[in-house]
Design a protein around this motif. Structure first.
Motif, PDB file in Angstrom:
ATOM      1  N   ALA A 177       0.812  -1.222   0.000  1.00  0.00           N
ATOM      2  CA  ALA A 177       0.000   0.000   0.000  1.00  0.00           C
ATOM      3  C   ALA A 177       0.838   1.262   0.000  1.00  0.00           C
ATOM      4  O   ALA A 177       0.640   2.162   0.808  1.00  0.00           O
ATOM      5  N   GLN A 178       1.790   1.338  -0.929  1.00  0.00           N
ATOM      6  CA  GLN A 178       2.572   2.565  -1.060  1.00  0.00           C
ATOM      7  C   GLN A 178       1.844   3.571  -1.944  1.00  0.00           C
ATOM      8  O   GLN A 178       0.928   3.221  -2.688  1.00  0.00           O
ATOM      9  N   LEU A 179       2.256   4.828  -1.838  1.00  0.00           N
ATOM     10  CA  LEU A 179       1.562   5.935  -2.484  1.00  0.00           C
ATOM     11  C   LEU A 179       1.313   5.646  -3.965  1.00  0.00           C
ATOM     12  O   LEU A 179       2.234   5.361  -4.720  1.00  0.00           O
ATOM     13  N   GLY A 180       0.073   5.731  -4.363  1.00  0.00           N
ATOM     14  CA  GLY A 180      -0.343   5.424  -5.722  1.00  0.00           C
ATOM     15  C   GLY A 180      -1.140   4.135  -5.782  1.00  0.00           C
ATOM     16  O   GLY A 180      -2.137   4.053  -6.504  1.00  0.00           O
ATOM     17  N   LEU A 181      -0.712   3.135  -5.042  1.00  0.00           N
ATOM     18  CA  LEU A 181      -1.440   1.862  -4.977  1.00  0.00           C
ATOM     19  C   LEU A 181      -1.907   1.591  -3.545  1.00  0.00           C
ATOM     20  O   LEU A 181      -2.048   0.440  -3.135  1.00  0.00           O
ATOM     21  N   HIS A 182      -2.164   2.659  -2.805  1.00  0.00           N
ATOM     22  CA  HIS A 182      -2.519   2.552  -1.391  1.00  0.00           C
ATOM     23  C   HIS A 182      -4.023   2.547  -1.148  1.00  0.00           C
ATOM     24  O   HIS A 182      -4.455   2.278  -0.023  1.00  0.00           O
ATOM     25  N   THR A 183      -4.820   2.852  -2.150  1.00  0.00           N
ATOM     26  CA  THR A 183      -6.230   3.188  -1.920  1.00  0.00           C
ATOM     27  C   THR A 183      -7.051   2.024  -1.365  1.00  0.00           C
ATOM     28  O   THR A 183      -8.117   2.241  -0.790  1.00  0.00           O
ATOM     29  N   TRP A 184      -6.555   0.800  -1.520  1.00  0.00           N
ATOM     30  CA  TRP A 184      -7.322  -0.352  -1.045  1.00  0.00           C
ATOM     31  C   TRP A 184      -7.234  -0.529   0.469  1.00  0.00           C
ATOM     32  O   TRP A 184      -8.148  -1.080   1.092  1.00  0.00           O
ATOM     33  N   LEU A 185      -6.142  -0.050   1.085  1.00  0.00           N
ATOM     34  CA  LEU A 185      -5.882  -0.386   2.492  1.00  0.00           C
ATOM     35  C   LEU A 185      -6.923   0.183   3.458  1.00  0.00           C
ATOM     36  O   LEU A 185      -7.450  -0.558   4.289  1.00  0.00           O
ATOM     37  N   PRO A 186      -7.279   1.472   3.393  1.00  0.00           N
ATOM     38  CA  PRO A 186      -8.294   1.971   4.345  1.00  0.00           C
ATOM     39  C   PRO A 186      -9.654   1.305   4.162  1.00  0.00           C
ATOM     40  O   PRO A 186     -10.339   1.019   5.149  1.00  0.00           O
ATOM     41  N   ASP A 187     -10.038   1.032   2.915  1.00  0.00           N
ATOM     42  CA  ASP A 187     -11.328   0.388   2.674  1.00  0.00           C
ATOM     43  C   ASP A 187     -11.343  -1.046   3.198  1.00  0.00           C
ATOM     44  O   ASP A 187     -12.414  -1.608   3.461  1.00  0.00           O
ATOM     45  N   ALA A 188     -10.161  -1.635   3.334  1.00  0.00           N
ATOM     46  CA  ALA A 188     -10.088  -3.010   3.829  1.00  0.00           C
ATOM     47  C   ALA A 188     -10.529  -3.121   5.282  1.00  0.00           C
ATOM     48  O   ALA A 188     -10.698  -4.235   5.793  1.00  0.00           O
ATOM     49  N   MET A 189     -10.747  -1.992   5.949  1.00  0.00           N
ATOM     50  CA  MET A 189     -11.232  -2.016   7.329  1.00  0.00           C
ATOM     51  C   MET A 189     -12.675  -2.529   7.413  1.00  0.00           C
ATOM     52  O   MET A 189     -13.219  -2.699   8.498  1.00  0.00           O
ATOM     53  N   GLU A 190     -13.306  -2.775   6.257  1.00  0.00           N
ATOM     54  CA  GLU A 190     -14.658  -3.336   6.247  1.00  0.00           C
ATOM     55  C   GLU A 190     -14.674  -4.771   6.771  1.00  0.00           C
ATOM     56  O   GLU A 190     -15.723  -5.278   7.151  1.00  0.00           O
ATOM     57  N   GLY A 191     -13.537  -5.437   6.765  1.00  0.00           N
ATOM     58  CA  GLY A 191     -13.476  -6.797   7.293  1.00  0.00           C
ATOM     59  C   GLY A 191     -13.522  -6.790   8.810  1.00  0.00           C
ATOM     60  O   GLY A 191     -13.379  -5.748   9.461  1.00  0.00           O
ATOM     61  N   PRO A 192     -13.721  -7.946   9.433  1.00  0.00           N
ATOM     62  CA  PRO A 192     -13.694  -8.026  10.899  1.00  0.00           C
ATOM     63  C   PRO A 192     -12.357  -7.526  11.453  1.00  0.00           C
ATOM     64  O   PRO A 192     -11.315  -7.645  10.801  1.00  0.00           O
ATOM     65  N   THR A 193     -12.372  -6.976  12.648  1.00  0.00           N
ATOM     66  CA  THR A 193     -11.172  -6.371  13.233  1.00  0.00           C
ATOM     67  C   THR A 193      -9.985  -7.334  13.320  1.00  0.00           C
ATOM     68  O   THR A 193      -8.848  -6.917  13.073  1.00  0.00           O
ATOM     69  N   PRO A 194     -10.152  -8.613  13.672  1.00  0.00           N
ATOM     70  CA  PRO A 194      -8.985  -9.515  13.667  1.00  0.00           C
ATOM     71  C   PRO A 194      -8.305  -9.588  12.299  1.00  0.00           C
ATOM     72  O   PRO A 194      -7.095  -9.772  12.220  1.00  0.00           O
ATOM     73  N   VAL A 195      -9.080  -9.422  11.238  1.00  0.00           N
ATOM     74  CA  VAL A 195      -8.504  -9.402   9.890  1.00  0.00           C
ATOM     75  C   VAL A 195      -7.584  -8.205   9.741  1.00  0.00           C
ATOM     76  O   VAL A 195      -6.483  -8.301   9.188  1.00  0.00           O
ATOM     77  N   SER A 196      -8.029  -7.061  10.250  1.00  0.00           N
ATOM     78  CA  SER A 196      -7.208  -5.851  10.174  1.00  0.00           C
ATOM     79  C   SER A 196      -5.880  -6.069  10.887  1.00  0.00           C
ATOM     80  O   SER A 196      -4.819  -5.661  10.396  1.00  0.00           O
ATOM     81  N   ALA A 197      -5.923  -6.702  12.038  1.00  0.00           N
ATOM     82  CA  ALA A 197      -4.699  -6.926  12.808  1.00  0.00           C
ATOM     83  C   ALA A 197      -3.765  -7.892  12.084  1.00  0.00           C
ATOM     84  O   ALA A 197      -2.545  -7.669  12.032  1.00  0.00           O
ATOM     85  N   LEU A 198      -4.316  -8.938  11.518  1.00  0.00           N
ATOM     86  CA  LEU A 198      -3.476  -9.972  10.903  1.00  0.00           C
ATOM     87  C   LEU A 198      -2.943  -9.532   9.550  1.00  0.00           C
ATOM     88  O   LEU A 198      -1.739  -9.606   9.280  1.00  0.00           O
ATOM     89  N   ILE A 199      -3.821  -9.040   8.691  1.00  0.00           N
ATOM     90  CA  ILE A 199      -3.430  -8.726   7.323  1.00  0.00           C
ATOM     91  C   ILE A 199      -2.767  -7.363   7.237  1.00  0.00           C
ATOM     92  O   ILE A 199      -1.732  -7.191   6.600  1.00  0.00           O
TER      93      ILE A 199
END
Length: 585
Positions: A177-199
């Motif tokens: 998720a470096q600048l330019g290809l980072h846009t997916w990372l914040p939206d990925a918070m839609e998953g359950p919180t343990p997913v956020s911690a692991l991935i």
């Protein structure tokens, strides 16, 4: 250690092998520990979810894929694990598939990662073209002899290793998720919180950092590529920190913090401080997973509320969660003597010690990002736990501490956030680093920025700490002593506030410049090309013509005998006429 023959096709022969050196060992330690605590935490967090077995299966598949990635012996085997974690991220982000936002986020993560993966795949193809192998050991042994090799493609002549390293780095940009290809990372918070911690804290997003460090023998002979890595990493660290200042979703703040810290790791690798990059990856895994799981504990306590504007005044109701969030925030801000202090300061000192233009650029941006990091970390703490309660009465009545099955993993991670830096410092970036890393990381003598970091001026070491303390003090003033200031600043600097709140408008830019024109072009090709021309003149056209002729022919079937007799008479006349004409001829 080769286990079996995997691929044998022409000149390409690959075995399925496990490479377990010091670099792999550090990554395996991080992956297995964080994965273990996340699995335990998920038992409590997902206890009321009817699809818990599916969730646990996805987590286990993800852990397997990540372990395959970090123990890969060649580029193709690494790509197998690389795509495996990408698939699992899609499945886990979209786990609650009944939510349209989760489905959209999963698809977005999958597509954005495919862009980076395309560059990674081209890098693998180019590496095989240049070295006639994809095995790490054989590539690294041949790199010095190919240091000046050139690649010719479509009338372009370029330095081979620079081109290959840039292509491989594009893959790292997508996954990390470096600048330019980072846009997916914040939206990925839609998953359950343990997913956020692991991935998004400890494993998948650090795969790009691991890949660059694994390929250090190639990058060391491509200084232009290293400069690009440094600039992109430093820009990402600052960009994500600025966006994190104004986010209101507790998980999104931590997500942008992850993005920013990944930038630190990349510009460390860019100045050849690979050991510092892995050291920060190691410490960051503990305190960032701690922050994500701590945020999950807050969300659990607040009846699934994630907006910090509807929190506040709960610190005495969730004392254990409050304590571990303090530990995670202190480590993230780089306060002595928490884990982040050792690794973040080493990165900044290495950037300065590199004595290059891009190194000084990275040091300046990284130091300012340290100020912003401390500010938004304490903004999160103060908005979430302090001040007047802003939730409704029903929610506040039901605020409660999480069960022990969720708290024990937090304590384990808190221990890492406290002690991982002090424990790992000497081995990873201290005097023992040469013996520890051995041949798993290559740094050319003229690029040894970690050695230079130990001899930088005192002010270089103290400035990041001063910036962090200033950020904490400013957050305390704005959210405790003068809580009316944030709203006043947002109103006065409305344009800047909206610019940061909307994440520098990257999503809107991509939609207007890339996505919507592509959709319009696709619609034209679909309706005008495929529908009107191919189908219209092809199967649909033939079917429509046959149907029309059949319909007209059926009009002759009237059911009246004199109509049929008249048609027979016409036929006889035509037949006789044709006979007479042919005879006369």
């Amino acid at each position: 250690m080769q286990l079996a023959t995997w691929i044998a096709s022409g000149d390409l022969e690959l075995g399925w092998a496990l490479k377990f050196d010091q670099l792999s060992a550090v990554m395996v330690f991080v992956v297995t520990w964080v994965s273990a605590v996340v699995h335990v935490y998920s038992v409590g967090y997902m206890s009321h979810d009817p699809h818990k077995p599916r969730f646990m299966a996805y987590l286990s598949l993800f852990t397997f894929s990540m372990l395959m990635l970090v123990t890969a012996d060649n580029l193709v085997q690494m790509f197998f694990g690389w795509e495996g974690v990408g698939l699992c991220s899609y499945l886990l982000i979209g786990f609650w598939y009944h939510k349209p936002s989760a489905n959209d986020a999963a698809i977005k993560a999958f597509l954005v990662n495919r862009i980076g993966d395309f560059g990674f795949a081209l890098g693998i193809f180019g590496t095989f073209l240049l070295f006639q192998t994809v095995s790490f050991a054989e590539i690294f042994a041949a790199v010095p002899g190919k240091a000046d090799a050139r690649l010719h493609f479509l009338n372009f002549d370029t330095h081979a290793l620079t081109a290959l390293c840039l292509l491989l780095f594009i893959g790292a940009m997508g996954k990390s998720a470096q600048l330019g290809l980072h846009t997916w990372l914040p939206d990925a918070m839609e998953g359950p919180t343990p997913v956020s911690a692991l991935i998004h804290a400890a494993t998948m997003v650090t795969a790009g950092v691991f890949m660059v460090c694994r390929l250090s023998p190639m990058f060391e002979y491509a200084p232009a590529a290293l400069a690009v890595v440094t600039v992109v990493g430093a820009a990402t660290a600052l960009f994500a920190a600025t966006v994190g200042l104004v986010q209101n979703d507790i998980k999104r703040v931590i997500a942008y913090s992850t993005c920013s810290q990944l930038g630190y790791m990349f510009f460390a690798a860019g100045v050849s401080a690979y050991g510092a990059a892995i050291f920060h990856l190691f410490t960051h895994a503990f305190f960032k997973a701690l922050l994500f799981l701590g945020a999950g504990s807050v969300i659990h306590a607040m009846s699934d509320e994630q907006d910090m504007r509807r929190m506040g005044g709960i610190w005495n109701k969730v004392p254990y969660t409050y304590a571990v969030m303090w530990i995670g925030s202190l480590a993230l801000a780089g306060i002595p003597f928490f884990a982040g202090y050792y690794s973040k300061d080493m990165i900044l000192e290495s950037a300065f010690g590199a004595h290059s233009g891009v190194g000084l650029f990275a040091y300046a941006l990284g130091t300012f990002a340290a100020f912003l990091t401390a500010f938004y970390s304490w903004r999160l703490l103060l908005m979430t736990f302090h001040g007047q309660p802003r939730a409704d009465h029903h929610t506040m009545e039901h605020v409660h501490e999480s069960p022990w099955v969720m708290l024990i993993p937090l304590f384990v991670l808190a221990a890492g956030a406290l002690f991982a830096g002090a424990i790992g410092y000497n081995w990873l970036v201290g005097e023992a680093r040469g013996d520890f890393w051995g041949k798993s990381i290559l740094v050319l003598p003229q690029h040894d920025s970690i050695e230079a970091a130990h001899h930088v001026p005192t002010w270089v070491k103290l400035l990041p700490l001063a910036m962090a303390l200033s950020g904490i003090a400013l957050a305390y003033v704005m959210y405790v002593l003068r809580p009316e200031w944030p709203a006043q600043l947002a109103t006065r600097f409305r344009g800047l506030y909206l610019f940061l709140l909307n994440k520098w408008y990257f999503d809107e830019l991509y939609w207007n410049v890339l996505a919507e024109p592509a959709m319009r072009l696709g619609r034209v090709l679909w309706k005008g090309g495929d529908g009107a021309i191919i189908d219209g003149l092809g199967p649909d056209g033939l079917a429509a013509t046959t149907q029309a002729l059949s319909r007209r022919t059926s009009l002759l079937q009237t059911g009246y005998v004199y109509h049929y007799a008249f048609a027979m008479l016409i036929g006889v006349v035509l037949l006789v006429s044709w006979y007479l004409l042919t005879r006369a001829g």
